[in-house]
Scaffold this motif. Structure first.
Motif, PDB file in Angstrom:
ATOM      1  N   GLY A  48       0.704  -1.101  -0.027  1.00 30.10           N
ATOM      2  CA  GLY A  48       0.201   0.130   0.101  1.00 30.10           C
ATOM      3  C   GLY A  48       0.741   1.195   0.119  1.00 30.10           C
ATOM      4  O   GLY A  48       0.492   2.263  -0.718  1.00 30.10           O
ATOM      5  N   VAL A  49       1.777   1.360   0.770  1.00 29.03           N
ATOM      6  CA  VAL A  49       2.814   2.678   0.887  1.00 29.03           C
ATOM      7  C   VAL A  49       3.262   2.555  -0.462  1.00 29.03           C
ATOM      8  O   VAL A  49       3.468   3.584  -1.002  1.00 29.03           O
ATOM      9  N   VAL A  50       4.045   1.426  -1.190  1.00 26.72           N
ATOM     10  CA  VAL A  50       4.455   1.830  -2.456  1.00 26.72           C
ATOM     11  C   VAL A  50       3.699   2.299  -3.473  1.00 26.72           C
ATOM     12  O   VAL A  50       3.940   3.160  -4.307  1.00 26.72           O
ATOM     13  N   GLY A  51       2.381   1.847  -3.458  1.00 30.57           N
ATOM     14  CA  GLY A  51       1.130   2.107  -4.473  1.00 30.57           C
ATOM     15  C   GLY A  51       1.102   3.788  -4.140  1.00 30.57           C
ATOM     16  O   GLY A  51       0.988   4.525  -5.066  1.00 30.57           O
ATOM     17  N   SER A  78      -4.259   5.251  -8.020  1.00 32.41           N
ATOM     18  CA  SER A  78      -3.133   4.454  -7.415  1.00 32.41           C
ATOM     19  C   SER A  78      -2.836   4.845  -5.915  1.00 32.41           C
ATOM     20  O   SER A  78      -2.784   4.007  -5.010  1.00 32.41           O
ATOM     21  N   MET A  79      -2.998   6.310  -5.405  1.00 34.70           N
ATOM     22  CA  MET A  79      -2.853   6.566  -4.021  1.00 34.70           C
ATOM     23  C   MET A  79      -4.154   6.251  -3.354  1.00 34.70           C
ATOM     24  O   MET A  79      -3.942   5.686  -2.004  1.00 34.70           O
ATOM     25  N   VAL A  80      -5.301   6.232  -3.737  1.00 34.29           N
ATOM     26  CA  VAL A  80      -6.341   5.746  -3.215  1.00 34.29           C
ATOM     27  C   VAL A  80      -6.475   4.318  -2.902  1.00 34.29           C
ATOM     28  O   VAL A  80      -6.676   3.682  -1.578  1.00 34.29           O
ATOM     29  N   VAL A  81      -6.387   3.512  -3.876  1.00 34.27           N
ATOM     30  CA  VAL A  81      -5.875   2.017  -3.463  1.00 34.27           C
ATOM     31  C   VAL A  81      -5.013   1.762  -2.689  1.00 34.27           C
ATOM     32  O   VAL A  81      -4.937   0.799  -1.818  1.00 34.27           O
TER      33      VAL A  81
END
Length: 105
Positions: A48-51, A78-81
């Motif tokens: 999640g942090v990488v996304g 991408s930030m929301v996911v």
């Protein structure tokens, strides 16, 4: 410039769109891990942090708005996911910690 050249530039896979897709793949992997494999909360948080980071980089590097080929919409997605994946991973880690805690008798 002909209309077909403009369409090819706008609808092709650009670097910004590719990086936002990579961020979404990490985010979706984190969501899947957070939902289905509950013991791997750290991995889900990391994905999640990488996304989120990849999405933020794409958004900050974009020079135009939606439809310009810079991948800004994909960056936001991408930030929301990624945030959802990190939240699910954090929840899985909390559940694992509660399950491992000694019970008072």
């Amino acid at each position: 410039m002909s209309l077909s050249q403009i369409a090819a530039q706008t609808y092709g896979l650009t670097a910004g769109r590719a990086w936002s897709l990579v961020g979404m793949v990490f985010g979706l992997a984190g969501v899947g891990i957070g939902v289905f494999v509950r013991r791997r909360g750290v991995v889900a948080v990391a994905c999640g942090v990488v996304g989120v980071v990849l999405g933020a980089v794409v958004v900050f590097m974009a020079k135009g708005g939606p439809g310009t080929g810079y991948g800004i919409v994909g960056g936001y997605v991408s930030m929301v996911v990624g945030v959802v994946a990190a939240a699910l991973g954090w929840r899985a880690m909390r559940k694992g910690a509660r399950a491992a805690a000694p019970r008072a008798e």
